[in-house]
Design a protein around this motif. Structure first.
Motif, PDB file in Angstrom:
ATOM      1  N   ARG A   5       0.833  -1.205   0.000  1.00  0.00           N
ATOM      2  CA  ARG A   5       0.000   0.000   0.000  1.00  0.00           C
ATOM      3  C   ARG A   5       0.867   1.254   0.000  1.00  0.00           C
ATOM      4  O   ARG A   5       0.568   2.234  -0.689  1.00  0.00           O
ATOM      5  CB  ARG A   5      -0.918   0.012   1.223  1.00  0.00           C
ATOM      6  CG  ARG A   5      -2.094  -0.942   1.137  1.00  0.00           C
ATOM      7  CD  ARG A   5      -3.154  -0.642   2.191  1.00  0.00           C
ATOM      8  NE  ARG A   5      -2.649  -0.746   3.549  1.00  0.00           N
ATOM      9  CZ  ARG A   5      -2.537   0.267   4.393  1.00  0.00           C
ATOM     10  NH1 ARG A   5      -2.875   1.485   4.006  1.00  0.00           N
ATOM     11  NH2 ARG A   5      -2.098   0.070   5.612  1.00  0.00           N
ATOM     12  N   ASP A   6       1.935   1.217   0.767  1.00  0.00           N
ATOM     13  CA  ASP A   6       2.832   2.369   0.836  1.00  0.00           C
ATOM     14  C   ASP A   6       3.465   2.635  -0.528  1.00  0.00           C
ATOM     15  O   ASP A   6       3.575   3.787  -0.968  1.00  0.00           O
ATOM     16  CB  ASP A   6       3.908   2.108   1.889  1.00  0.00           C
ATOM     17  CG  ASP A   6       4.802   3.318   2.096  1.00  0.00           C
ATOM     18  OD1 ASP A   6       4.294   4.351   2.565  1.00  0.00           O
ATOM     19  OD2 ASP A   6       6.000   3.231   1.784  1.00  0.00           O
ATOM     20  N   GLU A   7       3.873   1.576  -1.204  1.00  0.00           N
ATOM     21  CA  GLU A   7       4.455   1.727  -2.540  1.00  0.00           C
ATOM     22  C   GLU A   7       3.430   2.279  -3.526  1.00  0.00           C
ATOM     23  O   GLU A   7       3.724   3.174  -4.317  1.00  0.00           O
ATOM     24  CB  GLU A   7       4.973   0.376  -3.034  1.00  0.00           C
ATOM     25  CG  GLU A   7       5.642   0.414  -4.394  1.00  0.00           C
ATOM     26  CD  GLU A   7       6.960   1.155  -4.382  1.00  0.00           C
ATOM     27  OE1 GLU A   7       7.467   1.484  -5.478  1.00  0.00           O
ATOM     28  OE2 GLU A   7       7.498   1.416  -3.288  1.00  0.00           O
ATOM     29  N   ALA A   8       2.222   1.729  -3.462  1.00  0.00           N
ATOM     30  CA  ALA A   8       1.175   2.183  -4.374  1.00  0.00           C
ATOM     31  C   ALA A   8       0.815   3.640  -4.132  1.00  0.00           C
ATOM     32  O   ALA A   8       0.577   4.401  -5.082  1.00  0.00           O
ATOM     33  CB  ALA A   8      -0.065   1.296  -4.228  1.00  0.00           C
ATOM     34  N   PHE A   9       0.771   4.049  -2.862  1.00  0.00           N
ATOM     35  CA  PHE A   9       0.481   5.442  -2.539  1.00  0.00           C
ATOM     36  C   PHE A   9       1.544   6.352  -3.146  1.00  0.00           C
ATOM     37  O   PHE A   9       1.235   7.395  -3.734  1.00  0.00           O
ATOM     38  CB  PHE A   9       0.445   5.621  -1.015  1.00  0.00           C
ATOM     39  CG  PHE A   9      -0.214   6.900  -0.577  1.00  0.00           C
ATOM     40  CD1 PHE A   9      -1.567   6.929  -0.274  1.00  0.00           C
ATOM     41  CD2 PHE A   9       0.510   8.078  -0.472  1.00  0.00           C
ATOM     42  CE1 PHE A   9      -2.179   8.108   0.126  1.00  0.00           C
ATOM     43  CE2 PHE A   9      -0.095   9.262  -0.065  1.00  0.00           C
ATOM     44  CZ  PHE A   9      -1.448   9.273   0.233  1.00  0.00           C
ATOM     45  N   TYR A  10       2.800   5.954  -3.028  1.00  0.00           N
ATOM     46  CA  TYR A  10       3.901   6.737  -3.591  1.00  0.00           C
ATOM     47  C   TYR A  10       3.779   6.835  -5.118  1.00  0.00           C
ATOM     48  O   TYR A  10       3.918   7.917  -5.695  1.00  0.00           O
ATOM     49  CB  TYR A  10       5.236   6.088  -3.216  1.00  0.00           C
ATOM     50  CG  TYR A  10       6.405   6.549  -4.045  1.00  0.00           C
ATOM     51  CD1 TYR A  10       6.924   7.830  -3.897  1.00  0.00           C
ATOM     52  CD2 TYR A  10       6.978   5.708  -4.993  1.00  0.00           C
ATOM     53  CE1 TYR A  10       7.996   8.261  -4.667  1.00  0.00           C
ATOM     54  CE2 TYR A  10       8.050   6.128  -5.768  1.00  0.00           C
ATOM     55  CZ  TYR A  10       8.553   7.400  -5.603  1.00  0.00           C
ATOM     56  OH  TYR A  10       9.604   7.821  -6.369  1.00  0.00           O
ATOM     57  N   VAL A  11       3.496   5.716  -5.773  1.00  0.00           N
ATOM     58  CA  VAL A  11       3.420   5.710  -7.233  1.00  0.00           C
ATOM     59  C   VAL A  11       2.240   6.547  -7.721  1.00  0.00           C
ATOM     60  O   VAL A  11       2.365   7.345  -8.656  1.00  0.00           O
ATOM     61  CB  VAL A  11       3.313   4.263  -7.766  1.00  0.00           C
ATOM     62  CG1 VAL A  11       3.021   4.262  -9.270  1.00  0.00           C
ATOM     63  CG2 VAL A  11       4.598   3.487  -7.481  1.00  0.00           C
TER      64      VAL A  11
END
Length: 337
Positions: A105-111
């Motif tokens: 989720r953290d990666e997706a939020f960043y992307v």
């Protein structure tokens, strides 16, 4: 896999299917929560479209835990269901699953929160869903799909629901105090769609419009198109975490695991197969993912598409700033080449 493309979004090998078997009353409560919202919410401008965001923000009181990720993970990994859950998640324990999901989720939020991603989502991804014959048929049957003001609100609302999923649906900082509700929020999204869309029949394929194929392709228009834009620009992103996020979201929506990509290469293969197999308009070759091919889209749907940013999206600015600061090393490496 062709035989399952028209199936409903209740795959037994999905987290939705596992949760339905493990705790059917919880799933029924989510469905009733949505139905109550529909009864209490009037249509917009005399149409059948009703704003959905309130249902997601009211999923549970501030201090409850019946909808928390921690509790639902324990249910999924409970007796009789842990093996099936492990097949989907790839990990054998609830705690590890939650750590992996949080990282994804953290990666997706960043992307998502980068200009390139926003441009692709608004300019390509949402409209690319219309490539699919059953998705196109669904929206062609809903008159408000040609009303720009409502389409804009629908698109922005979809973005806001996704932001809640990415951020744990905890109204910003509240989530850090006790628990997140990503899993139940996504399951509610599944129940919303099952309730609102499952009765439509496609005049292109003869199947129900809301099916395995339509949702699996819709997921690709978000996951694959954005990732390809990053690949084209040489941006750094964690491919494993990015696609793991979409794998779990798709599974919570009831998509069969075999229709969800594990990595970028699989996503590219699936993209091509949807066109080669006649699920999408135009056949082969498949359009390049980041370039919209308007000739494959119904003119009425294309003409009705609109996105007008809303002020309430500003509430996510603090989270955006924090995410950018946490990822300064990536941008430093990119700038240095």
């Amino acid at each position: 896999m062709d035989a399952l493309l028209g199936d409903p979004l209740t795959a037994a090998n999905s987290l939705y299917g596992i949760m339905s078997a493990a705790e059917p009353q919880f799933m029924e409560d989510l469905r009733l929560h949505w139905k109550k919202h529909i009864r209490e919410t009037p249509g917009v401008n005399g149409t059948a479209w009703r704003p959905a965001l309130k249902a997601f923000s009211a999923i549970e009181g501030y201090w409850g835990n019946s909808h928390s990720d921690q509790r639902i993970a324990k249910v999924l990994y409970g007796p009789g269901h842990s093996v099936a859950t492990q097949v989907v998640t790839g990990v054998g324990a609830a705690a590890q699953f939650l750590r992996d999901f949080e990282a994804a989720r953290d990666e997706a939020f960043y992307v998502f929160f980068q200009a390139t991603s926003v441009n692709e989502l608004a300019g390509v991804s949402f409209k690319a869903t219309y490539y699919h014959k059953d998705v196109s048929s669904l929206f062609e049957q809903r008159p408000h799909s040609a009303i720009k003001a409502i389409v804009s609100r629908r698109v922005i609302e979809t973005a806001q629901i996704m932001l809640r999923i990415l951020y744990g649906n905890m109204n910003m900082g509240w989530g850090s105090l006790y628990s997140t509700r990503t899993l139940s929020t996504t399951l509610l999204l599944a129940q919303m769609h099952n309730s609102a869309l499952s009765h439509y029949q496609s005049h292109y394929t003869g199947r129900r419009c809301y099916n395995q194929s339509a949702v699996a392709f819709t997921l690709l228009t978000f996951a694959y198109i954005v990732a390809q834009a990053w690949v084209d620009k040489g941006y750094e992103y964690n491919e494993q975490r990015w696609y793991y996020f979409w794998k779990l979201v798709g599974s919570l929506l009831g998509v069969d695991s075999r229709l969800i990509a594990d990595d970028h290469a699989e996503a590219a293969t699936l993209w091509d197969l949807f066109f080669a197999r006649g699920e999408c308009f135009g056949g082969t070759p498949a359009p390049y993912p980041t370039t919209l091919d308007a000739h494959r889209i119904d003119p009425g749907l294309l003409g009705g598409y609109s996105v007008q940013p809303e002020a309430n999206l500003l509430q996510w600015v603090p989270a955006f700033v924090v995410t950018q600061l946490r990822n300064v090393p990536r941008w430093y490496r990119y700038i240095r080449g």
